[in-house]
Design a protein around this motif. Structure first.
Motif, PDB file in Angstrom:
ATOM      1  N   ASP A  59      31.903  36.036  34.052  1.00  0.00           N
ATOM      2  CA  ASP A  59      32.776  36.883  33.613  1.00  0.00           C
ATOM      3  C   ASP A  59      33.202  37.857  34.895  1.00  0.00           C
ATOM      4  OD1 ASP A  59      32.608  35.905  31.069  1.00  0.00           O
ATOM      5  OD2 ASP A  59      31.464  37.553  30.181  1.00  0.00           O
ATOM      6  N   ARG A  60      32.231  38.112  35.503  1.00  0.00           N
ATOM      7  CA  ARG A  60      32.565  39.060  36.606  1.00  0.00           C
ATOM      8  C   ARG A  60      33.566  38.185  37.646  1.00  0.00           C
ATOM      9  NH1 ARG A  60      27.695  40.699  36.956  1.00  0.00           N
ATOM     10  NH2 ARG A  60      27.001  39.334  38.473  1.00  0.00           N
ATOM     11  N   ALA A  61      33.139  37.113  37.816  1.00  0.00           N
ATOM     12  CA  ALA A  61      33.820  36.367  39.009  1.00  0.00           C
ATOM     13  C   ALA A  61      35.329  36.075  38.316  1.00  0.00           C
ATOM     14  CB  ALA A  61      33.350  34.859  39.164  1.00  0.00           C
ATOM     15  N   GLU A  62      35.346  35.691  37.124  1.00  0.00           N
ATOM     16  CA  GLU A  62      36.792  35.662  36.340  1.00  0.00           C
ATOM     17  C   GLU A  62      37.568  36.810  36.473  1.00  0.00           C
ATOM     18  OE1 GLU A  62      36.733  34.393  32.018  1.00  0.00           O
ATOM     19  OE2 GLU A  62      37.697  32.565  32.884  1.00  0.00           O
ATOM     20  N   VAL A  63      36.884  37.958  36.093  1.00  0.00           N
ATOM     21  CA  VAL A  63      37.752  39.237  36.397  1.00  0.00           C
ATOM     22  C   VAL A  63      38.397  39.462  37.774  1.00  0.00           C
ATOM     23  CG1 VAL A  63      37.675  41.660  36.203  1.00  0.00           C
ATOM     24  CG2 VAL A  63      36.847  40.373  34.288  1.00  0.00           C
ATOM     25  N   MET A  64      37.523  39.091  38.847  1.00  0.00           N
ATOM     26  CA  MET A  64      37.771  39.565  40.272  1.00  0.00           C
ATOM     27  C   MET A  64      38.816  38.233  40.745  1.00  0.00           C
ATOM     28  SD  MET A  64      36.738  37.809  43.317  1.00  0.00           S
ATOM     29  CE  MET A  64      35.798  36.854  42.510  1.00  0.00           C
ATOM     30  N   ALA A  65      38.794  37.351  40.121  1.00  0.00           N
ATOM     31  CA  ALA A  65      39.855  36.191  40.487  1.00  0.00           C
ATOM     32  C   ALA A  65      41.132  36.447  39.837  1.00  0.00           C
ATOM     33  CB  ALA A  65      39.372  34.743  40.217  1.00  0.00           C
ATOM     34  N   SER A  66      40.994  36.818  38.614  1.00  0.00           N
ATOM     35  CA  SER A  66      42.137  37.211  37.590  1.00  0.00           C
ATOM     36  C   SER A  66      42.993  38.623  38.541  1.00  0.00           C
ATOM     37  CB  SER A  66      42.013  37.716  36.432  1.00  0.00           C
ATOM     38  OG  SER A  66      41.595  36.316  35.678  1.00  0.00           O
ATOM     39  N   SER A  67      42.185  39.409  39.044  1.00  0.00           N
ATOM     40  CA  SER A  67      42.518  40.727  39.532  1.00  0.00           C
ATOM     41  C   SER A  67      43.534  40.188  40.812  1.00  0.00           C
ATOM     42  CB  SER A  67      41.518  41.591  39.904  1.00  0.00           C
ATOM     43  OG  SER A  67      42.064  42.686  40.630  1.00  0.00           O
TER      44      SER A  67
END
Length: 150
Positions: A59-67
């Motif tokens: 989830d952390r990686a997904e949020v970072m990539a989405s940002s």
């Protein structure tokens, strides 16, 4: 369509690589793919605990990539493709390149302070067998340097 692949994490090096890839893509009518990596956990906790830890990392990686993708979209008006994969960095990147023959270049950022980046070390040693060129963007480049180069 040609694609520039950027490996995204929370480092300045990744942001430098993303800026170069996005500017190069805009100048050449290409697209950007952002690949966020989640390392496989090396411990075995109770099943539920380990699954929770792995999901939180994903989830952390997904949020970072989405940002990062959102920032790129606000600047260029083009939304990059986002992928989040779990596993060994080198293996996941090789698999991604094999699955996406449209990738025109793997773009990595180097540290401005020296030190070795394991991805740069690995892929530069194997550059002759990659299905695309490897671009290494110096971390010491300013935003203006990157824009001029791209």
């Amino acid at each position: 369509m040609r694609v520039y692949l950027v490996i995204m994490d929370e480092t300045d090096e990744a942001r430098v690589a993303l800026r170069f890839a996005s500017r190069r893509a805009a100048a050449s009518g290409a697209a950007v793919h952002i690949l966020a990596l989640v390392a496989k956990q090396n411990f075995n906790a109770f099943g539920g605990v380990q699954a929770t830890i792995e999901q939180e990392a994903y989830d952390r990686a997904e949020v970072m990539a989405s940002s990062a993708a959102g920032s790129l979209f606000s600047e260029s008006g083009k939304m990059p493709t986002i992928a989040v994969k779990t596993g060994s960095s080198q293996s996941v990147i090789k698999e991604y390149l094999a699955e996406h023959p449209e990738v025109a270049a793997l773009v990595l950022g180097a540290s401005s302070e020296g030190g070795s980046n394991p991805l740069i070390t690995h892929f530069s040693a194997h550059a002759g067998s990659l299905p695309c060129p490897l671009y290494i963007v110096p971390g010491s480049f300013s935003a203006e340097d990157i824009d001029r180069l791209a």
